[in-house]
Design a protein around this motif. Structure first.
Motif, PDB file in Angstrom:
ATOM      1  N   GLY A   1       0.795  -1.218   0.000  1.00 44.16           N
ATOM      2  CA  GLY A   1       0.000   0.000   0.000  1.00 44.16           C
ATOM      3  C   GLY A   1       0.829   1.269   0.000  1.00 44.16           C
ATOM      4  O   GLY A   1       0.326   2.331   0.356  1.00 44.16           O
ATOM      5  N   ILE A   2       2.106   1.164  -0.404  1.00 38.98           N
ATOM      6  CA  ILE A   2       2.950   2.352  -0.449  1.00 38.98           C
ATOM      7  C   ILE A   2       2.546   3.195  -1.652  1.00 38.98           C
ATOM      8  O   ILE A   2       2.587   2.734  -2.785  1.00 38.98           O
ATOM      9  N   ASP A   3       2.152   4.426  -1.383  1.00 36.21           N
ATOM     10  CA  ASP A   3       1.774   5.360  -2.439  1.00 36.21           C
ATOM     11  C   ASP A   3       2.998   6.127  -2.926  1.00 36.21           C
ATOM     12  O   ASP A   3       3.272   6.187  -4.120  1.00 36.21           O
ATOM     13  N   ARG A   4       3.737   6.719  -1.958  1.00 41.72           N
ATOM     14  CA  ARG A   4       4.944   7.489  -2.287  1.00 41.72           C
ATOM     15  C   ARG A   4       6.009   7.206  -1.254  1.00 41.72           C
ATOM     16  O   ARG A   4       5.700   6.919  -0.085  1.00 41.72           O
ATOM     17  N   TYR A   5       7.249   7.343  -1.683  1.00 42.13           N
ATOM     18  CA  TYR A   5       8.341   7.294  -0.716  1.00 42.13           C
ATOM     19  C   TYR A   5       9.434   8.245  -1.171  1.00 42.13           C
ATOM     20  O   TYR A   5       9.589   8.510  -2.357  1.00 42.13           O
ATOM     21  N   PHE A   6      10.136   8.783  -0.214  1.00 40.05           N
ATOM     22  CA  PHE A   6      11.261   9.674  -0.489  1.00 40.05           C
ATOM     23  C   PHE A   6      12.457   9.152   0.286  1.00 40.05           C
ATOM     24  O   PHE A   6      12.329   8.740   1.439  1.00 40.05           O
ATOM     25  N   THR A   7      13.604   9.190  -0.353  1.00 40.28           N
ATOM     26  CA  THR A   7      14.834   8.655   0.218  1.00 40.28           C
ATOM     27  C   THR A   7      15.785   9.782   0.576  1.00 40.28           C
ATOM     28  O   THR A   7      15.979  10.709  -0.206  1.00 40.28           O
ATOM     29  N   TYR A   8      16.366   9.680   1.762  1.00 46.65           N
ATOM     30  CA  TYR A   8      17.380  10.623   2.209  1.00 46.65           C
ATOM     31  C   TYR A   8      18.605   9.817   2.638  1.00 46.65           C
ATOM     32  O   TYR A   8      18.573   9.132   3.658  1.00 46.65           O
ATOM     33  N   ILE A   9      19.659   9.888   1.861  1.00 43.88           N
ATOM     34  CA  ILE A   9      20.879   9.155   2.170  1.00 43.88           C
ATOM     35  C   ILE A   9      21.663   9.957   3.209  1.00 43.88           C
ATOM     36  O   ILE A   9      21.919  11.148   3.018  1.00 43.88           O
ATOM     37  N   ILE A  10      22.024   9.310   4.283  1.00 38.90           N
ATOM     38  CA  ILE A  10      22.787   9.978   5.338  1.00 38.90           C
ATOM     39  C   ILE A  10      24.247  10.030   4.900  1.00 38.90           C
ATOM     40  O   ILE A  10      24.879   8.996   4.690  1.00 38.90           O
ATOM     41  N   THR A  11      24.762  11.227   4.728  1.00 40.24           N
ATOM     42  CA  THR A  11      26.138  11.393   4.266  1.00 40.24           C
ATOM     43  C   THR A  11      27.118  11.592   5.420  1.00 40.24           C
ATOM     44  O   THR A  11      28.311  11.349   5.273  1.00 40.24           O
ATOM     45  N   LYS A  12      26.609  12.072   6.567  1.00 42.04           N
ATOM     46  CA  LYS A  12      27.464  12.271   7.727  1.00 42.04           C
ATOM     47  C   LYS A  12      26.594  12.265   8.969  1.00 42.04           C
ATOM     48  O   LYS A  12      25.550  12.906   9.006  1.00 42.04           O
ATOM     49  N   THR A  13      27.028  11.532   9.964  1.00 45.49           N
ATOM     50  CA  THR A  13      26.316  11.528  11.237  1.00 45.49           C
ATOM     51  C   THR A  13      26.886  12.633  12.110  1.00 45.49           C
ATOM     52  O   THR A  13      28.064  12.614  12.452  1.00 45.49           O
ATOM     53  N   VAL A  14      26.052  13.586  12.450  1.00 46.30           N
ATOM     54  CA  VAL A  14      26.468  14.697  13.289  1.00 46.30           C
ATOM     55  C   VAL A  14      26.248  14.349  14.754  1.00 46.30           C
ATOM     56  O   VAL A  14      27.087  14.611  15.603  1.00 46.30           O
ATOM     57  N   LYS A  15      25.118  13.707  15.052  1.00 46.89           N
ATOM     58  CA  LYS A  15      24.811  13.295  16.418  1.00 46.89           C
ATOM     59  C   LYS A  15      23.898  12.083  16.355  1.00 46.89           C
ATOM     60  O   LYS A  15      22.917  12.083  15.610  1.00 46.89           O
ATOM     61  N   ASP A  16      24.214  11.074  17.143  1.00 52.00           N
ATOM     62  CA  ASP A  16      23.409   9.864  17.193  1.00 52.00           C
ATOM     63  C   ASP A  16      23.473   9.316  18.613  1.00 52.00           C
ATOM     64  O   ASP A  16      24.155   8.343  18.883  1.00 52.00           O
ATOM     65  N   GLU A  17      22.800   9.989  19.503  1.00 48.83           N
ATOM     66  CA  GLU A  17      22.848   9.644  20.922  1.00 48.83           C
ATOM     67  C   GLU A  17      21.843   8.553  21.255  1.00 48.83           C
ATOM     68  O   GLU A  17      20.720   8.566  20.777  1.00 48.83           O
ATOM     69  N   THR A  18      22.256   7.654  22.107  1.00 49.43           N
ATOM     70  CA  THR A  18      21.320   6.681  22.654  1.00 49.43           C
ATOM     71  C   THR A  18      21.061   6.962  24.127  1.00 49.43           C
ATOM     72  O   THR A  18      20.158   6.401  24.721  1.00 49.43           O
ATOM     73  N   VAL A  19      21.877   7.845  24.714  1.00 48.70           N
ATOM     74  CA  VAL A  19      21.727   8.217  26.116  1.00 48.70           C
ATOM     75  C   VAL A  19      20.876   9.478  26.191  1.00 48.70           C
ATOM     76  O   VAL A  19      21.190  10.483  25.569  1.00 48.70           O
ATOM     77  N   LEU A  20      19.797   9.400  26.952  1.00 49.62           N
ATOM     78  CA  LEU A  20      18.900  10.535  27.120  1.00 49.62           C
ATOM     79  C   LEU A  20      19.292  11.320  28.364  1.00 49.62           C
ATOM     80  O   LEU A  20      19.658  10.734  29.379  1.00 49.62           O
ATOM     81  N   SER A  21      19.177  12.609  28.312  1.00 51.73           N
ATOM     82  CA  SER A  21      19.424  13.458  29.475  1.00 51.73           C
ATOM     83  C   SER A  21      18.168  13.459  30.330  1.00 51.73           C
ATOM     84  O   SER A  21      17.258  14.264  30.116  1.00 51.73           O
ATOM     85  N   LEU A  22      18.106  12.537  31.272  1.00 57.21           N
ATOM     86  CA  LEU A  22      16.903  12.402  32.082  1.00 57.21           C
ATOM     87  C   LEU A  22      16.598  13.663  32.888  1.00 57.21           C
ATOM     88  O   LEU A  22      15.434  14.004  33.065  1.00 57.21           O
ATOM     89  N   LYS A  23      17.636  14.356  33.328  1.00 62.88           N
ATOM     90  CA  LYS A  23      17.376  15.548  34.140  1.00 62.88           C
ATOM     91  C   LYS A  23      16.743  16.672  33.337  1.00 62.88           C
ATOM     92  O   LYS A  23      16.088  17.537  33.898  1.00 62.88           O
ATOM     93  N   THR A  24      16.906  16.670  32.013  1.00 70.23           N
ATOM     94  CA  THR A  24      16.239  17.698  31.216  1.00 70.23           C
ATOM     95  C   THR A  24      14.846  17.265  30.775  1.00 70.23           C
ATOM     96  O   THR A  24      14.025  18.105  30.433  1.00 70.23           O
ATOM     97  N   LEU A  25      14.574  15.965  30.800  1.00 73.82           N
ATOM     98  CA  LEU A  25      13.273  15.466  30.368  1.00 73.82           C
ATOM     99  C   LEU A  25      12.299  15.258  31.526  1.00 73.82           C
ATOM    100  O   LEU A  25      11.091  15.387  31.339  1.00 73.82           O
ATOM    101  N   ILE A  26      12.841  14.924  32.693  1.00 70.87           N
ATOM    102  CA  ILE A  26      11.999  14.612  33.833  1.00 70.87           C
ATOM    103  C   ILE A  26      12.347  15.552  34.980  1.00 70.87           C
ATOM    104  O   ILE A  26      13.504  15.581  35.413  1.00 70.87           O
ATOM    105  N   PRO A  27      11.401  16.319  35.456  1.00 71.63           N
ATOM    106  CA  PRO A  27      11.702  17.208  36.579  1.00 71.63           C
ATOM    107  C   PRO A  27      12.131  16.381  37.800  1.00 71.63           C
ATOM    108  O   PRO A  27      11.570  15.327  38.059  1.00 71.63           O
ATOM    109  N   GLU A  28      13.114  16.886  38.511  1.00 69.83           N
ATOM    110  CA  GLU A  28      13.601  16.173  39.710  1.00 69.83           C
ATOM    111  C   GLU A  28      12.496  16.146  40.759  1.00 69.83           C
ATOM    112  O   GLU A  28      11.906  17.179  41.078  1.00 69.83           O
ATOM    113  N   PRO A  29      12.214  14.951  41.287  1.00 67.26           N
ATOM    114  CA  PRO A  29      11.173  14.845  42.324  1.00 67.26           C
ATOM    115  C   PRO A  29      11.563  15.628  43.579  1.00 67.26           C
ATOM    116  O   PRO A  29      12.726  15.765  43.896  1.00 67.26           O
ATOM    117  N   GLN A  30      10.562  16.119  44.261  1.00 66.45           N
ATOM    118  CA  GLN A  30      10.798  16.891  45.492  1.00 66.45           C
ATOM    119  C   GLN A  30      11.036  15.963  46.638  1.00 66.45           C
ATOM    120  O   GLN A  30      10.574  14.938  46.805  1.00 66.45           O
TER     121      GLN A  30
END
Length: 160
Positions: free
Chosen positions: A131-160
């Motif tokens: 059922g694919i109607d359209r697709y567009f391809t973007y070839i990655i030529t350079k990885t600038v950032k590919d983090e797997t570690v999340l900054s929990l302190k910026t995503l989750i407010p510190e509990p009181q």
């Protein structure tokens, strides 16, 4: 599950180093080893820690073509989405897939041995009449950032 500051320290530590020792984890969390280990197990059982993985730099093993692909389906019935998603789940070269809002239905991350292998994959997806109607391809030529570690302190407010 309600998290406290100690839980967040545990999550931050194991996210950065999944092979951290019990003693080092307890030190980072500010607990003795046994209570720290019990909290870790509780976070695992709750599904907050979904697994432990090695981050492999595949480019050190072999050349790889990394591609992002936008996909729009022809029809938008639940069965159409389910058929496409089953095919994606069964395709090893598709390493990530997100259903998105906006002008496209999905964004896929594909890792192939080269561009020809990528094109063969696309041809096979089209031949399967997913059922694919359209697709567009973007070839990655350079990885600038590919983090797997999340900054929990910026995503989750510190509990009181």
């Amino acid at each position: 599950m309600k998290l406290d500051a100690i839980d967040l320290r545990i999550l931050t530590a194991v996210q950065a180093d999944g092979r951290i020792t019990k003693l080092a984890l307890a030190e980072k969390a500010g607990l003795s080893p046994t209570p720290c280990w019990m909290r870790l197990r509780k976070l695992e059982k709750a599904g907050i820690i979904a697994g432990y993985h090695a981050h492999i730099d595949v480019r050190r093993l072999a050349p790889v073509a990394s591609v992002l692909m936008e996909v729009t389906l022809t029809n938008h019935r639940q069965a159409d989405f389910e058929r496409f998603e089953r095919a994606v789940a069964a395709t090893d070269e598709i390493t990530a897939c997100w259903s998105v809002g906006g002008g496209v239905d999905y964004i896929l991350k594909i890792m192939a041995s080269d561009i020809d292998a990528y094109q063969r994959l696309v041809d096979s997806l089209l031949d399967r009449e997913l059922g694919i109607d359209r697709y567009f391809t973007y070839i990655i030529t350079k990885t600038v950032k590919d983090e797997t570690v999340l900054s929990l302190k910026t995503l989750i407010p510190e509990p009181q």
